[in-house]
Motif scaffolding. Structure first.
Motif, PDB file in Angstrom:
ATOM      1  N   THR A 127      -5.448   5.963  -0.361  1.00  0.00           N
ATOM      2  CA  THR A 127      -4.417   5.270   0.142  1.00  0.00           C
ATOM      3  C   THR A 127      -3.913   5.696   1.480  1.00  0.00           C
ATOM      4  O   THR A 127      -3.654   5.001   2.532  1.00  0.00           O
ATOM      5  CB  THR A 127      -3.387   5.258  -0.910  1.00  0.00           C
ATOM      6  N   LEU A 171       0.786  -1.214   0.055  1.00  0.00           N
ATOM      7  CA  LEU A 171      -0.088  -0.208  -0.202  1.00  0.00           C
ATOM      8  C   LEU A 171       0.896   1.243  -0.041  1.00  0.00           C
ATOM      9  O   LEU A 171       0.641   2.213  -0.806  1.00  0.00           O
ATOM     10  CB  LEU A 171      -0.748   0.067   1.237  1.00  0.00           C
ATOM     11  N   LEU A 202       1.018   4.195  -2.754  1.00  0.00           N
ATOM     12  CA  LEU A 202       0.899   5.648  -2.445  1.00  0.00           C
ATOM     13  C   LEU A 202       2.162   6.561  -3.169  1.00  0.00           C
ATOM     14  O   LEU A 202       1.806   7.661  -3.709  1.00  0.00           O
ATOM     15  CB  LEU A 202       1.049   5.855  -0.811  1.00  0.00           C
ATOM     16  N   ARG A 205      -6.228   4.634   4.133  1.00  0.00           N
ATOM     17  CA  ARG A 205      -6.088   3.221   4.729  1.00  0.00           C
ATOM     18  C   ARG A 205      -4.784   3.183   5.564  1.00  0.00           C
ATOM     19  O   ARG A 205      -4.723   2.316   6.522  1.00  0.00           O
ATOM     20  CB  ARG A 205      -5.919   2.522   3.465  1.00  0.00           C
TER      21      ARG A 205
END
Length: 417
Positions: free
Chosen positions: A315, A272, A276, A318
């Motif tokens: 993103t 993740l 980003l 999260r």
């Protein structure tokens, strides 16, 4: 005298009964030893293995239908090129989906991604033929196969999920190209149905999961249930990133303290974070390219810039839910002369370079997080194709096609370009 004879015979009678009983028992024992027992029932194939076998069946059947269609097309027919590309694509997919143990052209061991779950066959299963009498028929069948691959990717095991996601995404794009060449681009509209995703009218690919469109779901792979109010404050990240667009030449960041709550390498959180970083770089690239693009490309670039803004915002949310540090947007990236001279090509290279990060995110997540990652992968692939870049036969995977196992019949798709 008569009573004495009867008393003498009675013990002998019992002895004979005992001998006969022992003999019968011996015969039964030998019979049980000679007759083999029933073999244990085999466990049914896992859902991942079933998805792989189904994808292989479809790829082989559609490949055969595509070969027939391409051979029957007259010279100069506008569907000849797209049909050939469909055949080539499905050939790569079939080779990548062959079970473990399939022969490789250069090594005895296979180089294709190994399916998780027991292999059910060492040769290609016989696939039912598709009634693709026209290019539109084939386009619809390929689009339906792509949708099934994306649906299976939502629940398959990690590595196979990435393979299915890339194959499904590529098949949907190939179906759209073939339908457009046949004069009916709307024939495959709506075929892309990924669980938990919503279509994006601007880019032709889903924006993200319905959950991500409103309140994002828990961060992928965190498993900690963190909330922004309960997370430790992150330490400031040191250094400044710099990268190019088409072929990033990153300047080495300055050494600095590692941010608190940094993700572990190879985890969903690390994937993740990579997404980003790719999104932040794309934001800078699009902003730099917008004034230099042709007017015909400005509308698409504006839409894609908004997609990246939404992706970066989702993103970051999260990551914060996972109590992870969010890397700030770098002040700038180094754009080479090739990007500035041809910004459309540079944006295509920038989008293509980010596809493996989305593939990693698909493989390392599950549930709603994977649905979000699948949508992001499809969205990035559509942007890559829009700028004329090649996403590869399986977007999200850097695939060495020369090392894939060969098909059982030894046939390879022939380029008729």
């Amino acid at each position: 005298m008569k009573d004495d004879n009867q008393g003498t015979r009675s013990p002998m009678r019992y002895v004979r009964y005992t001998v006969f009983a022992l003999a019968g028992l011996l015969v039964l024992t030998l019979g049980f030893a000679v007759i083999p027992g029933q073999p244990p029932a085999q466990e049914p194939p896992s859902l991942t293995e079933q998805a792989r076998a189904s994808a292989l069946d479809d790829a082989l059947a559609l490949r055969s239908a595509g070969l027939d269609l391409a051979d029957a097309a007259p010279a100069g027919n506008p569907v000849s090129g797209p049909a050939d590309r469909v055949v080539t694509l499905l050939t790569f997919h079939a080779r990548a989906l062959l079970p473990a143990g399939s022969p490789s052209p250069s090594a005895p061991s296979p180089s294709a991604p190994a399916p998780s779950g027991p292999a059910t066959a060492t040769t290609a299963p016989s696939a039912a033929p598709y009634p693709a009498r026209t290019a539109i028929d084939l386009a619809k069948a390929v689009a339906a196969s792509g949708s099934r691959r994306l649906e299976d990717a939502a629940t398959a095991d990690g590595g196979m999920a990435r393979l299915l996601a890339g194959a499904g995404t590529a098949q949907l794009l190939a179906a759209s190209e073939l339908a457009a060449a046949a004069g009916d681009p709307g024939a495959v509209a709506g075929a892309a149905t990924t669980a938990g995703t919503t279509p994006n009218p601007a880019g032709g690919a889903p924006v993200g999961s319905a959950d991500a469109a409103g309140s994002p779901s828990p961060a992928p792979g965190s498993g900690r249930g963190g909330t922004p109010g309960r997370c430790p404050a992150p330490a400031p990240a040191g250094g400044q990133e710099s990268a190019t667009s088409a072929a990033p030449t990153q300047a080495a960041p300055e050494a600095g303290p590692q941010a608190a709550g940094a993700p572990f390498a190879g985890s969903a959180d690390a994937a993740l974070s990579a997404v980003l970083q790719a999104g932040q770089q794309a934001l800078y690239g699009y902003q730099a390219a917008m004034p230099r693009l042709a007017p015909s490309d400005a509308g698409s670039a504006s839409d894609f810039l908004e997609q990246h803004r939404q992706l970066v915002a989702d993103t970051e949310t999260r990551l914060r839910q996972a109590c992870l540090a969010v890397a700030p947007q770098a002040p700038g990236y180094v754009l080479d002369a090739a990007f500035l001279e041809n910004p459309a090509r540079g944006l295509g290279a920038l989008e293509a370079a980010a596809l493996p990060a989305y593939g990693d995110l698909v493989a390392l997540t599950a549930g709603a997080d994977r649905a979000w990652a699948l949508a992001a992968l499809r969205q990035a692939t559509a942007r890559t194709v829009r700028w004329g870049a090649d996403p590869g036969p399986v977007p999200g995977i850097v695939l060495d096609t020369a090392a894939l196992p060969v098909l059982p019949d030894g046939e390879e798709a022939q380029a008729r370009q």
